[in-house]
Design a protein around this motif. Structure first.
Motif, short mmCIF file in Angstrom:
data_model
loop_
_atom_site.label_atom_id
_atom_site.label_comp_id
_atom_site.label_asym_id
_atom_site.label_seq_id
_atom_site.Cartn_x
_atom_site.Cartn_y
_atom_site.Cartn_z
N ARG A 178 43.18 40.42 36.82
CA ARG A 178 43.00 40.43 38.27
C ARG A 178 41.73 39.69 38.64
NH1 ARG A 178 41.99 46.96 38.63
NH2 ARG A 178 39.85 46.98 37.81
N SER A 180 39.20 40.43 40.65
CA SER A 180 37.93 41.13 40.81
C SER A 180 37.12 41.21 39.53
CB SER A 180 38.16 42.54 41.37
OG SER A 180 38.93 43.32 40.46
N GLN A 185 46.60 45.27 33.19
CA GLN A 185 47.17 46.60 33.26
C GLN A 185 46.92 47.38 31.96
OE1 GLN A 185 51.21 47.06 35.07
NE2 GLN A 185 51.21 44.84 34.95
N ASN A 286 52.46 48.86 38.73
CA ASN A 286 51.09 48.79 38.21
C ASN A 286 50.71 50.15 37.64
OD1 ASN A 286 48.33 48.69 37.78
ND2 ASN A 286 47.89 47.57 39.66
N VAL A 291 43.25 51.20 41.77
CA VAL A 291 43.89 50.29 42.73
C VAL A 291 42.87 49.70 43.69
CG1 VAL A 291 45.77 50.07 44.40
CG2 VAL A 291 45.96 51.72 42.55
N GLU A 294 42.06 46.14 42.96
CA GLU A 294 43.12 45.15 42.92
C GLU A 294 43.00 44.21 44.12
OE1 GLU A 294 45.00 44.63 40.49
OE2 GLU A 294 45.10 46.49 39.34
N SER A 295 43.88 43.21 44.18
CA SER A 295 43.82 42.22 45.25
C SER A 295 44.09 42.87 46.60
CB SER A 295 44.87 41.12 45.02
OG SER A 295 46.17 41.63 45.26
N GLN A 298 47.86 43.37 47.15
CA GLN A 298 48.43 44.49 46.41
C GLN A 298 48.02 45.82 47.05
OE1 GLN A 298 48.53 46.46 41.95
NE2 GLN A 298 48.11 44.27 42.11
N GLN A 299 46.80 45.91 47.55
CA GLN A 299 46.37 47.13 48.23
C GLN A 299 47.08 47.30 49.57
OE1 GLN A 299 42.10 48.42 47.74
NE2 GLN A 299 41.90 46.32 47.01
N TRP A 308 54.56 51.48 46.53
CA TRP A 308 54.59 51.33 45.07
C TRP A 308 56.02 51.39 44.54
CZ3 TRP A 308 56.44 54.10 40.95
CH2 TRP A 308 55.96 53.75 39.68
N HIS A 340 48.86 37.98 38.49
CA HIS A 340 48.59 39.35 38.06
C HIS A 340 49.35 40.36 38.92
CE1 HIS A 340 46.39 43.05 37.16
NE2 HIS A 340 46.16 43.16 38.46
N ASP A 341 49.39 40.17 40.22
CA ASP A 341 50.07 41.12 41.09
C ASP A 341 51.55 41.23 40.74
OD1 ASP A 341 47.74 41.65 42.46
OD2 ASP A 341 48.23 40.37 44.18
#
Length: 623
Positions: A178, A180, A185, A286, A291, A294-295, A298-299, A308, A340-341
């Protein structure tokens, strides 16, 4: 001609001669795992001369050696189903121990029998160590095995190593983890036992591993095998321990940069190929609990709308299997060109087996027509894939949610468009579809959302309308979101079948997204208030203990504070000082659980500490 290798993690190339090598194949498959075993069989059964190279002593990968004998979503259809049917047939021929799924050991046998019948040459306990290249075209491989170092020429090489290792040797670009912090995972470690005269398996998500780091991989192999769920103080007869799986369940590693790259953002925006090889199908599964790191997209999906558990199908194009700028090389398996997502969806065993089959058919047509891989005629390719069931239009279901009923046997629906239906959804205890539908409508529904947040007598409608406005970037949602945070609202929506997110910390995420400086002091207070977070709702499938509940509030507060202070630099000194007081304490710890065990604890302190320190470095560079 050159031979390209990776030595000490660095690409090393030197001149080599290929014409003197006698071994010559149409297709070489590196890695006979989930995708690779199917790729080798499919290519050979199309009449191609195939070499398979596998570092383990059996084929099938995660579904055999890795002891993951069940399926989690993915689409049916294709060659792999014939193999699974053969496994069931073998199980009836002799008095084999029953398996709670597709028998791993019988699948090894079925794969080997099918491969032998197709004429595949197999080298076990062998690892590719080099790639022969002419300009930017792969022409063969070098490997080391039980006979020492060997080489072979080929027209096409299919990289099914799982980590795109062969592609890295060829100089392919790649992404990992990811944005960040580069984290992937969690991985799993499976065990096998006998219970009620049946072979069963159990896995625990055991932490994080970077397979590119040999020391890290070795450490995690040992530590995960020593988990108390795998190595109890006393072994019993029921269930009776059989073995540890000798292959980790790695969900994510490298992704190639492909000729076409498939991202979650493009998919959500309706941008996807009209020429798929197959359709992947799952939810955004995921396995991580962090979380908050995460991006943003994705959030938005998992936290802002609690989606989810919403399943969807993803068309995978040919270009996602071709490393950008290279020819003669295909990638099949979880390292194809996704982000990644999306990797949380496009990695299921059924779909990765399809990926291997599709790669084999692409190789066949490239050889037959003597064209580069990206020039393979799609109409012919489509026909061959549809003939085996690998590609089926019926597998492209779009978004799917809800539990099928007699009146709604497919449970397939689009996003809501009628404003009254959106209102009803927002007012319910399952608001996620309505929240995302309102996000999609955007300016058309903004005035109504702004009206609905004033209706305090309908708290669900008011609060979920604020969520939808925040996803649209509308700051009129801020007062309601602040109220939700101050109340520590413990409502868990029921949108998804699993892993819905508490409204309290979801509001923190949205306030960070809106960069609301008015919430800073409240968030700092949360960081110092661990003792307040107790008595978690029984609806909280994502939360297994009080400390884990606080972990969500803590990490979402830190992430929100970082976003806010990025925009409002006046708060940086205070935010940094207060966060350092906590994370720089050597005794700082914050434990979470992983799927599926509720008793295995993992300390996330180092992840949080590293995220904070990297943020402070960025602020330091901007002063």
């Amino acid at each position: 001609m050159i031979i390209s290798e990776r030595v000490g993690g660095q690409l090393v190339q030197h001149n080599a001669e290929l014409h003197s090598i006698e071994a010559d194949y149409d297709v070489i498959v590196a890695g006979l795992g989930t995708a690779g075993a199917i790729a080798a069989i499919a290519a050979a059964e199309q009449g191609l001369k195939v070499l398979g190279i596998e570092r383990m002593s059996a084929m099938g990968g995660t579904g055999t050696i890795g002891a993951v004998i069940g399926y989690y979503f993915g689409n049916k259809g294709g060659l792999f189903e014939e193999i699974d049917e053969e496994v069931q047939r073998l199980a009836k021929l002799a008095d084999y121990t029953k398996a709670a799924g597709v028998s791993a050991d019988l699948k090894k046998i079925a794969l080997e029998q099918r491969m032998e019948a197709a004429g595949v040459t197999i080298h076990y306990n062998a690892t590719v160590i080099g790639v022969y290249m002419q300009d930017r075209t792969v022409k063969g491989v070098r490997w080391i095995g039980e006979d020492g170092i060997s080489s072979a020429k080929s027209r096409i090489v299919i990289d099914c190593t799982g980590e795109a290792e062969l592609s890295m040797m060829a100089g392919a670009d790649y992404r990992k983890g990811r944005e960040s912090d580069g984290k992937m995972q969690p991985f799993s470690n499976a065990i096998v036992w006998i219970e009620n005269d049946a072979v069963k398996t159990f896995y625990t998500d055991s932490g994080y591993v970077d397979c590119e780091d040999g020391d890290s991989l070795s450490k995690e192999v040992i530590q995960s095998a020593c988990c108390w769920t795998h190595q109890p103080d006393i072994f019993t007869e029921a269930p009776k321990f059989a073995k540890l799986a000798p292959l980790l369940g790695v969900r994510e590693g490298r992704f190639i940069v492909g000729e076409q790259n498939v991202s979650f953002r493009d998919f959500i925006n309706g941008t996807f190929t009209e020429e798929p090889l197959f359709y992947a199908y799952s939810n955004l599964d995921n396995h991580g609990k962090d979380v908050a790191f995460e991006s943003e997209l994705q959030q938005d999906w998992i936290v802002g709308a609690s989606l989810w558990g919403l399943n969807f199908s993803v068309p995978i194009p040919l270009g996602a299997l071709i490393p950008k700028g290279l020819d003669g090389l295909l990638v099949a398996g979880r390292s194809l060109a996704i982000d990644h997502d999306l990797a949380a969806c496009v990695r299921m065993k059924r779909d990765m087996q399809k990926c291997g089959e599709a790669a084999a058919i692409v190789a066949l047509l490239a050889i037959r027509h003597e064209v580069p891989l990206h020039k393979v005629p799609y109409d012919e390719l489509k026909g061959l894939l549809m003939a085996t069931g690998c590609l089926q239009e019926a597998n492209h279901v779009g978004m799917r949610y809800g539990v099928p009923t007699k009146d709604d046997h497919e449970a397939v629906r689009g996003w809501l468009t009628d404003e009254q239906n959106i209102r009803s959804g927002l007012a319910s205890d399952k608001p996620g579809i309505a929240i995302w539908s309102a996000r999609n409508k955007g300016e058309q529904i903004r005035p109504l959302l702004q009206k609905w947040i004033t209706l305090g007598e309908e708290p669900n409608l008011q609060r979920h309308s604020a969520f939808a406005l925040a996803l649209l970037g509308d700051r009129s949602a801020i007062p309601i979101l602040r109220m939700i945070v101050q109340e520590r609202d413990s409502f868990f929506p029921k949108t998804s079948r699993k892993y819905n997110q508490a409204r309290g910390y979801a509001a923190i995420y949205l306030l960070g997204k809106l960069q609301d400086e008015g919430i800073v002091l409240e968030l700092l207070n949360i960081l110092h208030s661990r003792e307040q977070f107790a008595n978690v709702s029984t609806d909280a499938e994502f939360i297994n203990h009080d400390d884990e509940y606080f972990f969500q509030y803590f990490t979402f507060s830190i992430a929100a504070l970082f976003r806010i202070a990025d925009r409002h630099s006046i708060h940086r000194a205070l935010v940094e000082r207060e966060i350092r007081k906590i994370v720089d304490d050597p005794d700082f710890s914050l434990y979470i659980t992983f799927k599926p065990s509720k008793d295995v604890l993992y300390n996330m302190a180092e992840t949080i500490r590293n995220m904070a320190r990297e943020q402070f470095k960025r602020w330091e560079h901007t002063r």
